[in-house]
Design a protein around this motif. Sequence first.
Motif, short mmCIF file in Angstrom:
data_model
loop_
_atom_site.label_atom_id
_atom_site.label_comp_id
_atom_site.label_asym_id
_atom_site.label_seq_id
_atom_site.Cartn_x
_atom_site.Cartn_y
_atom_site.Cartn_z
N VAL A 132 3.07 4.05 -0.38
CA VAL A 132 3.01 2.70 -0.93
C VAL A 132 4.24 2.48 -1.80
N VAL A 133 4.90 1.34 -1.61
CA VAL A 133 6.05 0.98 -2.42
C VAL A 133 5.67 -0.16 -3.36
N ARG A 134 6.37 -0.25 -4.45
CA ARG A 134 6.14 -1.34 -5.40
C ARG A 134 7.13 -2.46 -5.12
N LEU A 135 6.60 -3.67 -5.09
CA LEU A 135 7.43 -4.85 -4.90
C LEU A 135 7.21 -5.76 -6.09
N GLN A 136 8.21 -6.59 -6.38
CA GLN A 136 8.13 -7.47 -7.53
C GLN A 136 8.65 -8.86 -7.18
N LYS A 137 8.22 -9.82 -7.97
CA LYS A 137 8.70 -11.18 -7.83
C LYS A 137 8.87 -11.75 -9.23
N ASN A 138 10.07 -12.22 -9.51
CA ASN A 138 10.34 -12.86 -10.79
C ASN A 138 9.88 -14.30 -10.68
N VAL A 196 2.05 -1.13 1.51
CA VAL A 196 2.32 -0.01 2.40
C VAL A 196 3.68 -0.26 3.02
N GLU A 197 4.42 0.81 3.24
CA GLU A 197 5.81 0.69 3.71
C GLU A 197 5.92 -0.16 4.97
N GLU A 198 4.95 -0.07 5.87
CA GLU A 198 5.01 -0.83 7.12
C GLU A 198 4.93 -2.34 6.89
N LEU A 199 4.33 -2.78 5.78
CA LEU A 199 4.17 -4.21 5.51
C LEU A 199 5.11 -4.73 4.42
N ALA A 200 5.94 -3.87 3.87
CA ALA A 200 6.85 -4.31 2.80
C ALA A 200 7.76 -5.43 3.29
N GLY A 201 8.24 -5.34 4.51
CA GLY A 201 9.11 -6.39 5.06
C GLY A 201 8.42 -7.74 5.11
N MET A 202 7.13 -7.76 5.43
CA MET A 202 6.38 -9.02 5.45
C MET A 202 6.35 -9.64 4.05
N LEU A 227 4.15 -9.30 -17.42
CA LEU A 227 3.75 -8.68 -16.16
C LEU A 227 2.31 -8.97 -15.77
N ALA A 228 2.16 -9.31 -14.50
CA ALA A 228 0.85 -9.37 -13.84
C ALA A 228 0.99 -8.54 -12.58
N GLU A 229 -0.13 -7.98 -12.13
CA GLU A 229 -0.09 -7.24 -10.88
C GLU A 229 -1.23 -7.72 -9.98
N MET A 230 -0.98 -7.64 -8.70
CA MET A 230 -1.98 -8.01 -7.70
C MET A 230 -2.17 -6.79 -6.80
N PRO A 231 -3.05 -5.85 -7.22
CA PRO A 231 -3.20 -4.61 -6.47
C PRO A 231 -3.99 -4.75 -5.17
N TYR A 232 -4.67 -5.89 -4.98
CA TYR A 232 -5.50 -6.03 -3.80
C TYR A 232 -5.49 -7.47 -3.32
N THR A 279 6.24 1.74 -16.27
CA THR A 279 5.48 2.86 -16.83
C THR A 279 4.84 2.52 -18.16
N ARG A 280 5.29 1.45 -18.82
CA ARG A 280 4.68 1.02 -20.08
C ARG A 280 3.29 0.42 -19.87
N TYR A 281 3.01 0.01 -18.63
CA TYR A 281 1.75 -0.66 -18.33
C TYR A 281 0.84 0.28 -17.55
N ASN A 282 -0.44 0.04 -17.66
CA ASN A 282 -1.43 0.83 -16.94
C ASN A 282 -1.68 0.15 -15.58
N THR A 283 -0.67 0.21 -14.71
CA THR A 283 -0.80 -0.43 -13.40
C THR A 283 -1.49 0.49 -12.42
N VAL A 284 -2.07 -0.09 -11.40
CA VAL A 284 -2.75 0.67 -10.36
C VAL A 284 -1.71 1.43 -9.56
N THR A 285 -1.97 2.71 -9.32
CA THR A 285 -1.04 3.52 -8.53
C THR A 285 -1.74 3.99 -7.26
N PHE A 286 -0.94 4.15 -6.22
CA PHE A 286 -1.45 4.56 -4.92
C PHE A 286 -0.66 5.75 -4.44
N CYS A 287 -0.95 6.18 -3.22
CA CYS A 287 -0.27 7.35 -2.64
C CYS A 287 1.21 7.04 -2.39
N THR A 288 1.93 8.05 -1.96
CA THR A 288 3.38 7.93 -1.82
C THR A 288 3.83 7.00 -0.71
#
Length: 131
Positions: free
Chosen positions: A105-111, A68-74, A26-31, A94-103
């Motif tokens: 915001v949705v999480r998206l993933q790419k394999n 953010v939910e409004e940009l998830a489609g993009m 796992l890698a994350e791109m929070p910003y 939940t095993r990782y210490n990922t950055v969390t935001f307010c409700t």
Amino acid sequence: MASRSAKFLSGIIFCAATVRLHDKNLAEMPYIATSEEYRGQRMAHNLVNHIETVLRRLQVEKLVIPAVEELAGMWINNFGFSHVGDEQSKQELTRYNTVTFCTSVVRLQKNLARVPDLNLGHSLQAPIEIP
């Protein structure tokens, strides 16, 4: 391991991202952000493509982003991400210490193993080993 990536044009930063590498799973791109005057010119798209190429060379399997939910489609339509919807994927995060935001915001993933590398043939070198 956290790193910052940026795209430069004539010495000006026009797009920047923060990438956190947790392990080979796992890698994350929070910003990620693009300067207003350069938006709509595929600057972020190019930066994300290069980040994904480096992550593939590091043999990272999955990239996760908050959106953010409004940009998830993009992110889904233009960048190939999908919702982290099933409970197994959510539990895995939940095993990782990922950055969390307010409700809102949705999480998206790419394999990364399942999508083609759009930067093949460019100047990046052979696979990188993580000790």
